[in-house]
Design a protein around this motif. Structure first.
Motif, PDB file in Angstrom:
ATOM      1  N   ARG A  69      43.060  23.271  81.603  1.00 38.58           N
ATOM      2  CA  ARG A  69      42.880  22.678  80.269  1.00 38.58           C
ATOM      3  C   ARG A  69      41.443  22.248  80.030  1.00 38.58           C
ATOM      4  N   GLN A 122      57.042  22.071  77.237  1.00 31.90           N
ATOM      5  CA  GLN A 122      55.862  21.199  77.190  1.00 31.90           C
ATOM      6  C   GLN A 122      56.154  19.915  76.417  1.00 31.90           C
ATOM      7  N   GLU A 152      42.084  21.712  87.311  1.00 34.68           N
ATOM      8  CA  GLU A 152      42.958  22.571  88.095  1.00 34.68           C
ATOM      9  C   GLU A 152      43.990  23.270  87.212  1.00 34.68           C
ATOM     10  N   ALA A 153      44.457  22.575  86.171  1.00 36.85           N
ATOM     11  CA  ALA A 153      45.451  23.163  85.266  1.00 36.85           C
ATOM     12  C   ALA A 153      44.835  24.120  84.251  1.00 36.85           C
ATOM     13  N   THR A 204      42.665  17.018  87.868  1.00 39.78           N
ATOM     14  CA  THR A 204      43.944  17.644  87.518  1.00 39.78           C
ATOM     15  C   THR A 204      43.813  18.497  86.267  1.00 39.78           C
ATOM     16  N   GLU A 205      43.029  18.028  85.293  1.00 35.81           N
ATOM     17  CA  GLU A 205      42.807  18.803  84.071  1.00 35.81           C
ATOM     18  C   GLU A 205      42.064  20.101  84.370  1.00 35.81           C
ATOM     19  N   THR A 236      54.937  22.320  84.579  1.00 36.63           N
ATOM     20  CA  THR A 236      53.874  22.217  83.579  1.00 36.63           C
ATOM     21  C   THR A 236      52.596  22.916  84.022  1.00 36.63           C
ATOM     22  N   ALA A 237      52.391  23.043  85.338  1.00 32.53           N
ATOM     23  CA  ALA A 237      51.208  23.737  85.841  1.00 32.53           C
ATOM     24  C   ALA A 237      51.370  25.252  85.798  1.00 32.53           C
TER      25      ALA A 237
END
Length: 537
Positions: free
Chosen positions: A110, A537, A107-108, A104-105, A376-377
């Motif tokens: 970050r 955020q 993909e986002a 997930t990190e 958030t994405a």
């Protein structure tokens, strides 16, 4: 630079971000086994009562398939079986935690930003695994301490906590491998959940076909499944410490595969190539509701299939569960209070479907929070910059938070009615009755989904607190009646107000009241979402 450089800093970051969610699932899982032990010690005080309960439980494949095998007739052995589903929950929580902090990190975006600093290639995966491993170790120690405090022997308490913790460790590592195989977090979760589902089916088939783990022909299937190892440490029944090596070896092998892949693949890429979609979008994606259907349909299908399987198991176990508590007035009173009827089989069905409503609330919260995840994405802001209004965009996601629980609870009620109807020879009558029981749980589920929606619209930074509310409702539902808590404490949960439609006297007033509360929460959610900044955020 070492490939582990920066791991300590990432561990601190993960702990900071999971400061709410992580303690919730650790404390929730830690307190339940001790409450089960205390309840069993009060309800089955004599060896004859335990033997009667054990004989009916162990001889019914549906109960054994649902809870797992039971070894021995002590309070500790009965507690281990009753807590058997917690092993599955710990594995699920561990798997999802690792995927969240790895794939997930990436993909986002970050992970790429962090990778531009002094950060080793192993640091991200290692930090996620270390935090999840530590959470499971802490969970195991808390479970062991709680069981000892409840009066159970120390050796059995420790090995049961260790077995559950190491199962979480094993599936945390599975989550780490799944994160390396695909480019999307959804795909990684799908792979991990597929492995977990296969392990559960193998354990279910092995336990149900192996006479509860007593050496039947199919018991080897349970030994193949990582979910089957924790029960076979035989806590409180001649402990087998060597079985704890199996999840350790399993985790080590999976990690040896995951780590080399994490170094060789490109950042953001996966081993499995992504499936290309069509060049142009179909008409169903022309509006926010079509897009929401595309995003939610996979989760809805998975939850629906799971609830259908659960309903079949619950319905098939009803008669045996009633026989198991026959003659124990304390248990009968508790079931009657939870199920709303003095008929033991019906009381069991009513209380079981009430418990499935808590799981359905988890789906409702997850669907409502999907809007926050899209925000958030960074995918919500471009859409809202077009002619799509904020209210339509949010309402599209909330539609699944409302209708999804209706679907899964209806399927659970129908499957339970089918299974129970076949056992009593009245499929037509039981289908409709238990469908009504399932649908009666919906308004209480809607309240929690509405609360999650309000947090998304009003206090988005604290939207994950909806899971804490669900955890509180679960605790009240699991131990409230057994511990005879005051009615005002039980009334905090919306599920307390759900009418028991299998009883003789019930009204629709609580259902109407819960629906009105939900409508108010959703109206406030839509109104507050209109005025706040996006993204927040």
């Amino acid at each position: 630079m070492s490939p582990f450089t920066g791991t300590r800093h990432l561990v601190r970051l993960i702990l900071r971000r999971d400061r709410v969610v992580l303690p919730i699932w650790i404390l929730l899982l830690a307190v339940l086994p001790a409450s089960y032990a205390s309840a069993y010690a009060e309800l089955y005080q004599t060896a004859d009562e335990r033997a009667a309960y054990l004989a009916n439980t162990a001889s019914n494949p549906s109960i054994v398939a649902l809870l797992g095998p039971v070894f021995g007739d002590s309070i500790g052995a009965l507690t281990v079986q009753r807590a058997g589903m917690l092993v599955l929950v710990a594995a699920l929580a561990s798997l999802l935690t690792v995927v969240r902090h790895t794939r997930t990190e990436e993909e986002a975006g970050r992970r790429e930003l962090l990778g531009a600093t002094v950060l080793g290639r192993y640091a991200g995966l290692t930090a996620a695994l270390l935090v999840t491993y530590a959470a499971n170790v802490l969970l195991g120690l808390l479970i062991a301490g709680g069981l000892v405090a409840a009066g159970l022997p120390g050796a059995g308490s420790l090995i049961f906590g260790a077995g559950l913790a190491l199962t979480g460790v094993a599936f945390a590592t599975v989550g780490g491998l799944a994160a390396q195989l695909t480019e999307s977090a959804g795909g990684a979760r799908g792979i991990g959940l597929g492995v977990l589902g296969l392990a559960f089916v193998l354990r279910l088939a092995g336990d149900a076909g192996g006479s509860g783990g007593a050496g039947g022909k199919a018991e080897w299937l349970s030994w193949v499944s990582p979910l089957g190892w924790a029960p076979r440490v035989r806590a409180f029944a001649g402990e087998r410490w060597w079985v704890l090596l199996l999840p350790v070896l399993f985790a080590a092998v999976v990690a040896l595969v995951a780590y080399p892949i994490s170094v060789r693949r490109d950042l953001g890429a996966g081993v499995l190539p992504p499936r290309l979609g069509p060049a142009t979008a179909g008409p169903r994606l022309a509006g926010p509701f079509g897009l929401a259907w595309r995003l939610h349909r996979g989760q809805l299908l998975g939850w629906t299939l799971g609830f259908g399987l659960l309903g079949l198991v619950l319905g098939g176990a009803a008669d045996a569960a009633a026989d198991a508590v026959q003659g124990n007035q304390q248990v009968a009173d508790i079931l009657a209070r939870l199920g709303g009827t003095a008929t033991l089989a019906e009381a069991y069905l009513g209380s079981s479907l009430s418990l499935t409503a808590l799981a359905a609330a988890g789906y409702g919260i997850q669907a409502a929070l999907r809007a926050r995840a899209e925000e958030t994405a960074g995918r919500a802001e471009p859409l809202l910059a077009t002619a799509v209004s904020r209210s339509r965009w949010l309402a599209a996601h909330l539609l699944f938070a409302l209708l999804g629980p209706v679907v899964v609870l209806a399927v659970a009620g129908l499957a339970t009615g089918l299974s129970y109807g076949l056992s009593v020879g009245d499929v037509g009558g039981e289908l409709l009755r238990l469908l009504g029981v399932g649908l009666a749980q919906v308004p209480a589920v809607w309240v929690l989904a509405g609360l999650a929606a309000l947090l998304v619209g009003w206090l988005p930074r604290f939207s994950s607190a909806a899971w804490a509310v669900l955890a509180g409702c679960l605790l009240l539902g699991q131990i409230g009646a057994v511990l005879k808590l005051s009615q005002w404490a039980l009334d905090v949960s919306p599920f307390t107000h759900t009418p028991q439609v299998l009883g003789d006297n019930w009204t629709v007033t609580p259902l109407v009241a819960l629906t009105v509360i939900t409508a108010a929460l959703l109206a406030l959610a839509l109104r507050t979402f209109q005025t706040r900044d996006i993204p927040t955020q």
